[in-house]
Design a protein around this motif. Sequence first.
Motif, short mmCIF file in Angstrom:
data_model
loop_
_atom_site.label_atom_id
_atom_site.label_comp_id
_atom_site.label_asym_id
_atom_site.label_seq_id
_atom_site.Cartn_x
_atom_site.Cartn_y
_atom_site.Cartn_z
N ILE A 173 0.70 -1.12 0.13
CA ILE A 173 0.01 -0.02 0.01
C ILE A 173 1.26 1.13 0.08
CG2 ILE A 173 -1.77 1.28 1.21
CD1 ILE A 173 -2.35 -1.92 2.59
N ILE A 174 0.57 2.24 -1.04
CA ILE A 174 1.22 3.56 -0.66
C ILE A 174 1.58 3.64 0.19
CG2 ILE A 174 -0.38 4.69 -0.89
CD1 ILE A 174 0.67 6.64 -3.27
N ARG A 175 2.46 4.57 1.23
CA ARG A 175 3.21 5.38 2.05
C ARG A 175 2.76 6.01 1.89
NH1 ARG A 175 3.61 0.42 4.88
NH2 ARG A 175 4.61 -0.92 3.62
N PRO A 176 2.22 7.56 2.99
CA PRO A 176 1.96 8.28 3.38
C PRO A 176 2.94 9.55 2.72
CG PRO A 176 1.55 7.14 5.70
CD PRO A 176 2.72 6.37 4.57
N ARG A 177 2.62 10.53 2.39
CA ARG A 177 3.26 11.66 2.14
C ARG A 177 4.81 12.14 3.52
NH1 ARG A 177 -1.28 14.00 0.82
NH2 ARG A 177 -0.87 15.33 1.90
N GLU A 178 5.49 12.84 3.05
CA GLU A 178 6.42 13.18 4.24
C GLU A 178 5.64 14.47 5.12
OE1 GLU A 178 10.36 14.68 2.50
OE2 GLU A 178 10.31 13.11 1.13
N ASP A 179 4.67 15.35 4.54
CA ASP A 179 4.18 15.90 5.31
C ASP A 179 3.55 15.37 5.98
OD1 ASP A 179 2.52 15.30 3.39
OD2 ASP A 179 1.90 17.34 3.07
N GLU A 180 2.90 14.58 6.14
CA GLU A 180 2.02 13.46 7.30
C GLU A 180 2.66 12.51 8.29
OE1 GLU A 180 -1.85 12.48 3.57
OE2 GLU A 180 -0.75 10.98 4.38
N ASP A 181 1.91 11.61 9.26
CA ASP A 181 2.14 10.72 10.10
C ASP A 181 2.08 9.68 9.85
OD1 ASP A 181 2.58 9.56 12.31
OD2 ASP A 181 0.28 9.99 12.76
N PRO A 182 3.78 9.10 9.66
CA PRO A 182 4.15 7.68 9.11
C PRO A 182 3.13 6.65 9.92
CG PRO A 182 5.91 8.56 10.63
CD PRO A 182 4.58 9.88 10.55
N ASP A 183 2.37 7.03 10.39
CA ASP A 183 2.01 5.50 10.84
C ASP A 183 0.26 5.82 11.21
OD1 ASP A 183 4.44 4.84 12.52
OD2 ASP A 183 3.90 5.94 14.18
N ARG A 184 -0.19 6.78 10.36
CA ARG A 184 -1.70 6.32 9.94
C ARG A 184 -2.11 6.06 9.19
NH1 ARG A 184 -3.02 7.75 4.58
NH2 ARG A 184 -1.50 8.31 3.37
N PRO A 185 -3.00 5.14 9.90
CA PRO A 185 -3.86 4.03 8.68
C PRO A 185 -4.33 4.30 6.88
CG PRO A 185 -5.45 5.21 10.05
CD PRO A 185 -4.29 5.93 10.42
N PRO A 186 -4.33 3.81 6.33
CA PRO A 186 -4.31 3.59 5.07
C PRO A 186 -5.26 4.03 4.44
CG PRO A 186 -3.61 1.41 5.43
CD PRO A 186 -3.75 2.31 6.71
N THR A 187 -5.81 5.11 3.80
CA THR A 187 -7.08 5.14 3.74
C THR A 187 -7.52 3.71 2.07
OG1 THR A 187 -6.57 7.10 0.92
CG2 THR A 187 -6.98 7.85 3.30
N SER A 188 -9.19 3.99 2.51
CA SER A 188 -9.96 3.68 1.39
C SER A 188 -9.51 3.26 0.38
CB SER A 188 -10.99 3.55 2.05
OG SER A 188 -12.29 4.90 0.88
N GLU A 189 -9.23 4.56 -0.55
CA GLU A 189 -9.04 4.57 -1.74
C GLU A 189 -7.76 4.09 -1.78
OE1 GLU A 189 -8.10 7.84 -5.35
OE2 GLU A 189 -9.08 8.15 -3.45
N GLU A 190 -6.32 3.98 -0.82
CA GLU A 190 -4.97 3.47 -1.16
C GLU A 190 -5.24 1.92 -1.37
OE1 GLU A 190 -2.51 7.39 0.75
OE2 GLU A 190 -3.15 5.24 1.93
N PHE A 191 -5.78 1.92 -0.52
CA PHE A 191 -6.05 -0.35 0.06
C PHE A 191 -6.77 -0.61 -0.95
CE2 PHE A 191 -8.94 -3.78 2.70
CZ PHE A 191 -7.90 -4.90 1.97
#
Length: 602
Positions: free
Chosen positions: A438-456
């Motif tokens: 699954i695509i990783r969060p951007r640099e300005d986002e929380d690296p531990d955030r759960p994936p969004t439905s669209e990414e999954f």
Amino acid sequence: MAKKKAGGALGRALIKERLQASRGNKRFDTWLHTSELNDGYDWGRLNLQSVTEQSSMDDFLATAELAGTEFVAEKLNIKFVPADARAGLLSAEETKRLKNLHEDNKHFLRIPRRPQWDQSTSSEALQQAERDSFLEWRRELARLEEEQKLLLTPFERNLEFWRQLWRVIERSDVVVQIVDARNPSLFRCPDLEAYVREVSPHKVNMLLVNKADLLTREQRRAWAAHFDREGLRTVFWSALAESDRLDAEEKGMGAEPPQSEESEQEDGDHHEGEDEPKGEISEEEEWLTCSEGEGEGATSQSTFRNSSRLLHKDQLLETFKEVHSGPPCKEGQLTVGLVGYPNVGKSSTINTILRDKKVSVSATPGHTKHFQTLFVEPGLCLCDCPGLVMPSFVSTRAEMICCGILPIDQMRDHVPATSIVCQTIPRHVLEGTYGINIIRPREDEDPDRPPTSEEFLMAYGYMRGFMTSHGQPDQPRSARYILKDYVNGKLLYCHPPPGIHDDHFQPQHRTFPRRDLDGGDLSSTSNKHKVKRIENPVDKNFFHGDNVRALCKGVQSVMAYKPGCGIVAAEKTQTGDNKPWKKHGNRKKKEKVRRLTKHLDA
């Protein structure tokens, strides 16, 4: 010609109106703005006219003007909509508010009662009384939804289904509620237990936690302690696992013989704290009670003790016989009524007990349409009731889809339900289950955030090849497959009993390795160091060679820097001119390109 004149007249009328507007002539017959006060110079020149009809907007503005109401534009009232709102998820504040509201109004969640009747009551009078009582019950729930703004499950609105439940309760000695082990509190109806006691004090309530093979020993122990404090008899059972075990015995692959109580106690102490494998029926597990683990002086609030052991077929039938000690409804016969939500395993339990397909089963909620009685042995009768969705509080409809209450194939919006899956199942579990990245969060986002439905869904659609006609992943189709895996237990999330945090109640998620942003395994101790990159020798020879240079005219050394060699001393060309690419004395002859690129032929 007449049409031409008519068209010209219309055109002249439009041009005249435009010219009048450009000259500053105002029309005072509009009622558009309350800020146009009737005073000053324009008030004396106002052309008064009768107004008998107005639109709804003009009437509202005129009334506001008469009332002296002023409308002030509010500025800087910007409200940022979080991403969770677009995904259909509730914020932490809203979730806490709804939880407190559900707790304050849980006493309003009642099931319809059958009116009192006796032998002198006619059939027509009883049916009319049932309809009146059912109508009043529906009105009470409607008032609860309107006044408190609460969301209820789409409870059964067909009176015939509730009549089936009334008959099952009246003829049963033991009323067994079958609940899903992943969320027992949602599928349990406390008011049903109260109604059973109202019908007869000799009837016994019992809770059968089905699909308990999805829980570990520690998880079952926590739920057993909770229901023991509630004073409710509870047993743990798995219709599917027991059916597989019995099939293996019939094929000659019999399971190991049961051990004695002493060996069970020894094994239980030896394996203390270890998780039981998913789907395995533990023979060596000891019988545990809620009082164990709470200190030697702790005692149970009730006279019975709930066990966290996963029962077999014979043990379950013996439990049915032991819990009832009063006079039976029918002399010489013990009737056990099985009730509960759709798709919790009532029919599967009967088929496993009888070892024959006496009741048709389906994954679609609401498959059983009428109750039926089946004899297991002389003196023991099982009564299967149609699945009833009883009124219960939920936060969203997406939660009901994830719990299997609403059919997945009839889902209209896949984003909220898939977002719940992404919130409850960690990222590394989703990737490990389906073998996707699954695509990783951007640099300005929380690296531990759960994936969004669209990414999954994008990652899953690419992996399965579910594509639309436009070449994009088919997200609705992917969502249906994922939600069915969530309901069936492939993506496992177990709700904890009250007082236990959700994250501390998911030991099954620890079996999946965690990955860092580069794809490395963080759960393994051998991979904690930085992964060494394997470089292609062909690329290494090409890009790190000293003879690598662009095939173009120009100097090879600029500002004491030579490509591929770094800083070098200034070189002097043999020709003495400004054409250093020539390596021979004949200034009119260039070196052939094939000689310059001969090192690439190898």
